[in-house]
Design a protein around this motif. Structure first.
Motif, mmCIF file in Angstrom:
data_model
loop_
_atom_site.group_PDB
_atom_site.id
_atom_site.type_symbol
_atom_site.label_atom_id
_atom_site.label_comp_id
_atom_site.label_asym_id
_atom_site.label_seq_id
_atom_site.Cartn_x
_atom_site.Cartn_y
_atom_site.Cartn_z
ATOM 1 N N PHE A 122 0.890 -1.283 -0.074
ATOM 2 C CA PHE A 122 -0.218 0.186 -0.015
ATOM 3 C C PHE A 122 1.118 1.266 0.048
ATOM 4 N N SER A 123 1.053 1.989 -0.971
ATOM 5 C CA SER A 123 1.688 3.089 -1.191
ATOM 6 C C SER A 123 1.163 3.969 -2.041
ATOM 7 N N PRO A 124 1.385 5.316 -1.957
ATOM 8 C CA PRO A 124 0.909 6.441 -3.070
ATOM 9 C C PRO A 124 1.871 6.552 -4.091
ATOM 10 N N LEU A 125 3.089 5.820 -4.037
ATOM 11 C CA LEU A 125 4.091 5.767 -5.146
ATOM 12 C C LEU A 125 4.594 7.266 -5.359
ATOM 13 N N VAL A 126 4.775 8.075 -4.277
ATOM 14 C CA VAL A 126 5.429 9.381 -4.284
ATOM 15 C C VAL A 126 6.834 9.450 -4.734
ATOM 16 N N ASP A 127 7.603 8.487 -4.871
ATOM 17 C CA ASP A 127 9.037 8.568 -5.261
ATOM 18 C C ASP A 127 9.692 7.215 -5.782
ATOM 19 N N SER A 148 -2.283 1.638 -4.651
ATOM 20 C CA SER A 148 -1.828 3.061 -4.515
ATOM 21 C C SER A 148 -2.892 3.940 -4.466
ATOM 22 N N PRO A 149 -3.085 4.630 -3.277
ATOM 23 C CA PRO A 149 -4.047 5.637 -3.134
ATOM 24 C C PRO A 149 -3.546 7.035 -3.875
ATOM 25 N N ASP A 150 -4.312 7.472 -4.562
ATOM 26 C CA ASP A 150 -3.925 8.551 -5.289
ATOM 27 C C ASP A 150 -4.195 9.991 -4.633
ATOM 28 N N TRP A 183 -5.992 3.871 -7.073
ATOM 29 C CA TRP A 183 -7.201 3.886 -6.271
ATOM 30 C C TRP A 183 -7.004 5.382 -6.068
ATOM 31 N N ALA A 184 -8.381 6.182 -6.469
ATOM 32 C CA ALA A 184 -8.709 7.468 -6.312
ATOM 33 C C ALA A 184 -9.470 7.649 -5.207
ATOM 34 N N ASP A 185 -10.797 7.991 -5.374
ATOM 35 C CA ASP A 185 -11.905 8.262 -4.215
ATOM 36 C C ASP A 185 -12.970 7.290 -4.312
ATOM 37 N N GLU A 186 -13.120 6.385 -5.117
ATOM 38 C CA GLU A 186 -14.204 5.252 -5.216
ATOM 39 C C GLU A 186 -13.911 4.033 -4.067
ATOM 40 N N PRO A 187 -14.778 3.495 -3.673
ATOM 41 C CA PRO A 187 -14.583 2.455 -2.742
ATOM 42 C C PRO A 187 -13.497 1.335 -3.186
ATOM 43 N N LEU A 188 -12.691 0.896 -2.247
ATOM 44 C CA LEU A 188 -11.483 0.209 -2.600
ATOM 45 C C LEU A 188 -12.012 -1.336 -3.182
#
Length: 201
Positions: A122-127, A148-150, A183-188
């Protein structure tokens, strides 16, 4: 959260790895929950769902606040995991105040992983460090699915650039054979179901 078949065979063990480095504490808006909080919620849901499906499940954090729960099953293990998600400092809503040597700690994590373990990261992949973690584990025989939460935005030039860089990281991971749920705002659960439909074709 529906049960995910991460590869063709059902997992003998799944480790849920949360990116909880200082860099991962990002949010698209100051009033919005940050990516680590969203990741912890998603990992908590996944932990319960995978246990319900009969899998052995473990928990780990990519954080200077060391966190590890070996894959297991049963009522006591479920209680330990639920308590860990709710109380461990690695999953705090506030970022850590210490530096973190990613390559060294990922090698330590790999030594702990059972040989048959798959990893849900689980990672936003910021780097690039986050990309390196996923590719390193996958290359050493632990199939990885990235959730990946956006938390990007497009209201400034800098934020538009960050969004583009994140999309490029996702593309490169997918080309390397690593599954990524963007993964944006919709339910996972809905996002996982749509992704599974695409992968099954």
């Amino acid at each position: 959260l529906s049960t995910v078949e991460f590869r063709q065979e059902r997992a003998a063990a799944v480790v849920l790895l949360v990116d909880a480095r200082d860099e991962a504490y990002v949010a698209a808006d100051p009033d919005r929950r940050n990516a680590v909080e969203r990741s912890v919620d998603a990992a908590t849901q996944s932990f319960a769902s995978l246990l319900d499906a009969g899998d052995r499940v473990g928990i780990a954090a990519l954080s200077p606040r060391e966190c590890w729960l070996s894959p297991g099953a049963g009522r006591e293990h479920r209680t330990r995991g639920r308590t860990l998600f709710g109380t461990h400092p690695a999953f705090s809503p506030a970022p850590p105040d210490r530096l973190y040597a990613v390559p060294k700690e990922v090698r330590r994590l790999r030594r702990r992983l059972p040989s048959d373990a798959q990893v849900v990261f689980f990672s936003p992949l910021v780097d690039e460090d986050a990309v390196g973690v996923a590719r390193h584990l996958d290359a050493h025989g632990h199939p990885v699915t990235v959730v990946s939460p956006d938390e990007t935005a497009d209201d400034t030039v800098y934020r538009r650039l960050a969004r583009l860089e994140r999309r490029n990281r996702i593309t490169r991971l997918r080309r390397a054979g690593v599954r990524v749920i963007d993964w944006a705002d919709e339910p996972l659960a809905a996002r996982v179901a749509r992704a599974e439909g695409r992968w099954s074709r």
